[in-house]
Design a protein around this motif. Structure first.
Motif, PDB file in Angstrom:
ATOM      1  N   SER A 157       8.242  -1.980   5.010  1.00 26.33           N
ATOM      2  CA  SER A 157       7.027  -2.258   4.242  1.00 26.33           C
ATOM      3  C   SER A 157       6.596  -3.714   4.391  1.00 26.33           C
ATOM      4  O   SER A 157       5.709  -4.186   3.688  1.00 26.33           O
ATOM      5  N   LYS A 194       0.463   3.408  -5.113  1.00 26.19           N
ATOM      6  CA  LYS A 194       1.554   2.715  -4.429  1.00 26.19           C
ATOM      7  C   LYS A 194       1.100   2.142  -3.081  1.00 26.19           C
ATOM      8  O   LYS A 194       1.453   1.011  -2.729  1.00 26.19           O
ATOM      9  N   ASP A 195       0.330   2.915  -2.331  1.00 22.69           N
ATOM     10  CA  ASP A 195       0.040   2.552  -0.937  1.00 22.69           C
ATOM     11  C   ASP A 195      -1.304   1.851  -0.745  1.00 22.69           C
ATOM     12  O   ASP A 195      -1.706   1.576   0.396  1.00 22.69           O
ATOM     13  N   ARG A 248      -1.173   9.118  -3.054  1.00 18.94           N
ATOM     14  CA  ARG A 248      -0.307   7.943  -2.880  1.00 18.94           C
ATOM     15  C   ARG A 248      -1.088   6.638  -2.991  1.00 18.94           C
ATOM     16  O   ARG A 248      -0.623   5.587  -2.537  1.00 18.94           O
ATOM     17  N   LYS A 258       7.903   3.811   8.828  1.00 18.91           N
ATOM     18  CA  LYS A 258       7.568   4.038   7.420  1.00 18.91           C
ATOM     19  C   LYS A 258       8.531   3.321   6.472  1.00 18.91           C
ATOM     20  O   LYS A 258       8.175   3.019   5.340  1.00 18.91           O
ATOM     21  N   TYR A 278      -1.386  -5.161   6.214  1.00 20.62           N
ATOM     22  CA  TYR A 278      -0.550  -3.974   6.057  1.00 20.62           C
ATOM     23  C   TYR A 278      -1.216  -2.756   6.689  1.00 20.62           C
ATOM     24  O   TYR A 278      -2.442  -2.639   6.680  1.00 20.62           O
ATOM     25  N   ARG A 280      -0.889   1.378   6.113  1.00 18.68           N
ATOM     26  CA  ARG A 280      -0.280   2.443   5.319  1.00 18.68           C
ATOM     27  C   ARG A 280      -0.854   3.809   5.697  1.00 18.68           C
ATOM     28  O   ARG A 280      -0.875   4.736   4.876  1.00 18.68           O
ATOM     29  N   GLN A 313      -5.860   1.913   5.990  1.00 18.34           N
ATOM     30  CA  GLN A 313      -5.456   3.203   5.453  1.00 18.34           C
ATOM     31  C   GLN A 313      -6.055   4.333   6.279  1.00 18.34           C
ATOM     32  O   GLN A 313      -7.121   4.186   6.863  1.00 18.34           O
TER      33      GLN A 313
END
Lengths: 256, 256
Positions: free
Chosen positions: A68, A118-119, A115, A65, A100, A102, A54
């Protein structure tokens, strides 16, 4: 305080000259930076874990983006997160890791918070790596944002509290915000104010028992082999070499 | 001939089981593949050199075609070329290397030839890495192309003759076309015809004194730690892990 920092900077420059004279390789320089700046703490990567990167544009690094999907090249971007992910997926092919990215360009801490459900939380990460802060400072300097270092400090602590509340055992990695001088975007106006954000990130890492990655000293020491602009053209966004340098430092924060 | 191959494949499977039983890491497995499949020849990377990656979608890997800049993340894509470039730019920060990717998705050898002046010779590479051939076979199998393995062979030799004529000292790296079975796109219809393209690439590498990268055995042996789909979902295009695997093999072909 500022004088102390200048003395420490002079000592650092002496040390890097020594490092060059000793003919150390870049990986050795990074190890030296780590030995000097961090504890020996490491995050252990276990089978089936979810690893989440992150942050802001440095983490984002042009990722798609609208994609996912997990362990996907386009979704991981082409920065340090992708390079570190590639290394982990390669070396731990038998571990079924799910990685991941994000990061979102331009983000400050409060935007991560907006966010976060969700993220971050929805992805149920076992390992959470956060690099945030340069925009919290930079956008303020540019007059586009009002938040101070106290806001950064308070917001980031709140975000980590919220995360720990949901996932008490999450393994945290906090990256130090960094800025490289002698470049397009970073000049003397950044200091010493920017150093307060670095200090805050380090203290937060300590408070939350996170592994701290000292990116500033990693970038400082890398300049013994090539100038700052080689590692980051504008002083904030890493080049390919700079992203690889960051990935090397990140990978030193984990063990398999 | 085919029977020999099957025997050799059985021996290989026995060997990989042995490799797994011995608990070798992926990098060790790649070294084993190299020791078994290649000469000890390596390309030496010198200061100020231009390194060019050429090929099809595997090399392309989503690079931005409108960005022709050097050592640039977007221009390098997010495949093995970018990962190998990142490693070289990191480890040889003092060498002023200039690295380009000019792979284009879907290309067969004749399409490289059509754009060779602009996308290879004009860049004056000292090190030229080419991975081409899977489309020469695949598009024929799909009925979208008429060229045979003889055309592939003849066209690739002509391309290398043309390159050597202009740059007699260019250091060549030829990658083996590869295909991984048990995946979406690669089935028994590929064999043994596809093996002829692999054989041609190896013979061409020998003729032109190029370093040959045995990607097929690298992907075959990697399956001792994770199944084929982990390394390449459709059998042709590598995953992030597969791209990192390829970069590791590529980096073994050079020394700094």
């Amino acid at each position: 305080m500022q004088q102390q920092k200048e003395v420490s900077r002079r000592n650092f420059l002496k040390n890097t000259s020594l490092v060059t004279a000793m003919g150390l390789s870049i990986p050795q320089i990074i190890s030296t930076a780590f030995a000097a700046e961090t504890s020996k703490k490491r995050v252990t990567i276990e089978k089936d874990e979810v690893i989440l990167f992150q942050g802001d544009s440095i983490t984002d690094a042009g990722r798609k983006k609208d994609d996912s999907s997990v362990n996907n090249a386009s979704a991981l971007g082409n920065g340090y997160a992708m390079l570190a992910a590639a290394e982990m997926l390669f070396k731990h092919a038998d571990k079924n890791l799910k990685i991941y990215n994000r990061g979102i360009s331009g983000n400050k801490v409060y935007q991560l918070a907006e966010r976060w459900e969700k993220d971050a939380l929805d992805l149920k990460p076992q390992v959470l790596s956060i690099l945030i802060g340069v925009n919290d400072f930079w956008h303020k300097l540019l007059g586009r944002y009002e938040g101070t270092v106290d806001v950064y400090n308070k917001d980031l602590r709140a975000l980590l509290d919220r995360t720990k509340q949901k996932f008490p055992d999450v393994k945290l990695i906090i990256g130090e915000p960094f800025a490289v001088t002698g470049t397009k975007a970073v000049d003397e106006k950044w200091f010493p104010a920017f150093d307060e954000y670095r200090k805050a990130a380090r203290e937060i890492a300590d408070s939350f028992d996170a592994v701290f990655i000292p990116y500033q000293s990693v970038f400082d020491k890398a300049q013994s082999s090539a100038p700052g602009v080689y590692w980051t053209n504008d002083g904030v966004h890493p080049s390919v070499a700079g992203a690889r340098l960051m990935a090397e430092a990140w990978l030193k924060a984990v063990k398999g």
